[in-house]
Design an enzyme around this catalytic site. Structure first.
Site, mmCIF file in Angstrom:
data_model
loop_
_atom_site.group_PDB
_atom_site.id
_atom_site.type_symbol
_atom_site.label_atom_id
_atom_site.label_comp_id
_atom_site.label_asym_id
_atom_site.label_seq_id
_atom_site.Cartn_x
_atom_site.Cartn_y
_atom_site.Cartn_z
ATOM 1 N N SER A 11 -79.679 8.917 -54.848
ATOM 2 C CA SER A 11 -80.552 10.025 -54.494
ATOM 3 C C SER A 11 -80.846 10.057 -52.990
ATOM 4 O O SER A 11 -79.939 10.193 -52.180
ATOM 5 C CB SER A 11 -81.835 9.935 -55.328
ATOM 6 O OG SER A 11 -82.608 11.094 -55.209
ATOM 7 N N ASP A 69 -81.784 16.441 -51.047
ATOM 8 C CA ASP A 69 -81.565 15.001 -50.901
ATOM 9 C C ASP A 69 -80.107 14.698 -51.245
ATOM 10 O O ASP A 69 -79.307 15.612 -51.469
ATOM 11 C CB ASP A 69 -82.534 14.203 -51.771
ATOM 12 C CG ASP A 69 -82.422 14.549 -53.246
ATOM 13 O OD1 ASP A 69 -81.913 15.636 -53.564
ATOM 14 O OD2 ASP A 69 -82.840 13.728 -54.085
ATOM 15 N N ASP A 125 -78.385 13.625 -53.767
ATOM 16 C CA ASP A 125 -77.737 14.110 -54.986
ATOM 17 C C ASP A 125 -78.234 15.481 -55.407
ATOM 18 O O ASP A 125 -77.863 15.981 -56.468
ATOM 19 C CB ASP A 125 -77.906 13.109 -56.130
ATOM 20 C CG ASP A 125 -79.343 12.996 -56.626
ATOM 21 O OD1 ASP A 125 -80.264 13.337 -55.862
ATOM 22 O OD2 ASP A 125 -79.529 12.560 -57.768
ATOM 23 N N ASP A 171 -80.952 16.805 -56.526
ATOM 24 C CA ASP A 171 -81.784 17.106 -57.683
ATOM 25 C C ASP A 171 -83.173 17.547 -57.249
ATOM 26 O O ASP A 171 -84.038 17.782 -58.087
ATOM 27 C CB ASP A 171 -81.856 15.927 -58.662
ATOM 28 C CG ASP A 171 -82.500 14.679 -58.079
ATOM 29 O OD1 ASP A 171 -82.763 14.649 -56.855
ATOM 30 O OD2 ASP A 171 -82.724 13.722 -58.843
#
Length: 447
Positions: free
Chosen positions: A101, A242, A244, A246
């Site tokens: 992340s 960020d 990833d 999400d």
């Protein structure tokens, strides 16, 4: 071995805490617990963010899944919510996302999804962890010959994901100029493409991942970069993802931060107006600012509050059949369109509200007046002793009486460290700091 699973999967220093051997063990256990090996041949989807160690861990995870008899579809570097979506779309029994992340490049992680692209409840994580801890693989029959899983690549995952997000669009983004900071991460290809196809004029930055530069001074944890670009290009809004993707945070045309609480408020009000906010209720965590609570109360929107972590938000949304929830950090979940927090979906609907209302992001964010918030981490020897201490309880009670409805106190033990997090909100920064330090001293004296 300590607990493997944290609030969002298994995470640690790649090739240090998180080794290929551990990744393979997690994959084998996940295949057996989530898919079983007695019925039809299991199917798994595996994706990753672009950090260099993902290549190594992807190989280990795919090998583990194939050794358990699962057929593996690699979808390459895509956002976490894309992997969740593809797990459902491709009819897989489980999905695996390799990402840490917003963490620095040397870290990595393993996020698991069950059928339908849903995150795992505690009891399933416990079962996987128990299998690893007791080396249950020794008792499982390894397939041979044609029973060994096959590994293949699927190159259209990004397109399927973008097409899906476009179907959720409530209003085109024509006339909006957006700077999108992709954190040199998993959103680098799909986020600029999505926003352009939705009608926006897009200026993409930090969208050239090389495996080593993910989150390096960019993305949602380093907003100065997107802030500078918004001012330089006279953009209407800046979006920062960020590693990833999400989650997302935003900045307005003047460079002011629009945090997750404000983003949730904007989308909640849009959904209430459209009649799609189930029971006029929003799910938040205990870390959301009191300003959000007050704004939603004034708008006739109720709140359900959970512990910290988007998984707990998800659990509340699913258990109560609600339509919107999220975290101050920028994780926002819209269950009608996604099974997990999705930064691209969030940004799309945030900008759609701008376009449909004709208002700037600053005007929309003004619905929430954030109260000053102070967070102090107090190192202690015994978190349980602090929780049970009468002096701590008395200090908190006194502070709550002092603050009244214009403030809030929250004491939260760290899940991994010997820390008590003391958070105080108040009408002024001075009051918040004074109360927080006063309580922190009592905690330190006990701990």
């Amino acid at each position: 071995m300590g607990r493997l699973f944290g609030t969002d999967g298994v995470r640690g220093l790649a090739n240090g805490d998180l080794t290929p051997e551990l990744a393979m063990a997690v994959a084998v256990a996940a295949a057996h617990v989530l898919a079983g090996v007695e019925g039809p041949r299991p199917k798994a989807v595996v994706g990753r963010d672009p950090r260099a160690s993902g290549e190594m861990l992807e190989a280990a995870v795919c090998a583990g899944l194939a050794s358990a008899g699962a057929d593996v579809t690699r979808v390459g570097s895509l956002p976490t919510p894309a992997v969740a979506h593809l797990t459902a779309e491709l009819g897989a029994d489980l999905g695996v996302m390799l990402s840490a992340s917003h963490n620095p490049m040397p870290d990595n992680g393993i996020k698991l999804f069950a059928r339908g692209g849903h995150k795992l409840p505690d009891e399933i994580e416990d079962a996987i962890e128990e299998a690893i801890r007791h080396n249950a693989a020794r008792e499982w029959t390894r397939p041979a010959g044609a029973g060994v899983g096959r590994i293949g690549d699927f190159h259209d995952g990004g397109e399927l994901y973008v097409e899906h997000l476009l179907t959720t669009l409530t209003h085109r983004l024509d006339g909006i100029t957006v700077v999108v900071d992709c954190a040199n991460g998993a959103a680098s290809a799909v986020a600029p493409e999505l926003y352009r196809r939705a009608g926006a004029t897009v200026i993409a930055i930090a969208a050239e991942p090389d495996g080593l530069n993910i989150n390096e001074g960019v993305g949602s944890t380093h907003l100065d970069v997107v802030r500078k670009a918004v001012l330089e290009h006279h953009a209407d809004i800046g979006i920062a993802h960020d590693g990833d993707a999400d989650r997302c945070l935003a900045v307005d045309a003047e460079g002011n931060t629009v945090d997750g609480d404000q983003i949730m408020a904007i989308i909640a009000l849009a959904m209430k107006d459209a009649g799609t906010l189930t029971e006029d209720t929003l799910v938040v965590t205990v870390m959301s600012n009191l300003g959000l609570t007050l704004a939603m109360r004034d708008a006739g929107i109720s709140l359900v509050t959970t512990g910290v972590g988007d998984r707990y938000v998800l659990e509340a949304l699913r258990a109560q059949g609600l339509a919107l929830g999220g975290e101050q950090s920028g994780h926002v979940v819209m269950p009608a369109h996604a099974t997990t927090g999705d930064g691209l979906l969030t940004a799309l609907h945030l900008m759609a509200r701008m376009a449909s209302s004709g208002k700037t992001i600053a005007e929309l964010a003004g619905a929430v007046t954030r109260l000053p918030q102070v967070l102090i981490n107090v190192r202690v020897q015994d978190k349980a002793a602090v929780a049970a201490a009468e002096s701590v309880a008395a200090a908190v009670a006194e502070a709550e009486r002092e603050l009244g409805e214009t403030g809030r106190v929250l004491l939260r033990p760290s899940g991994t460290e010997r820390l008590i997090r003391v958070m105080v909100e108040a009408a002024s920064q001075e009051d918040a700091e004074a109360v927080a330090h006063r309580i922190a001293k009592v905690v330190a004296d006990v701990g």
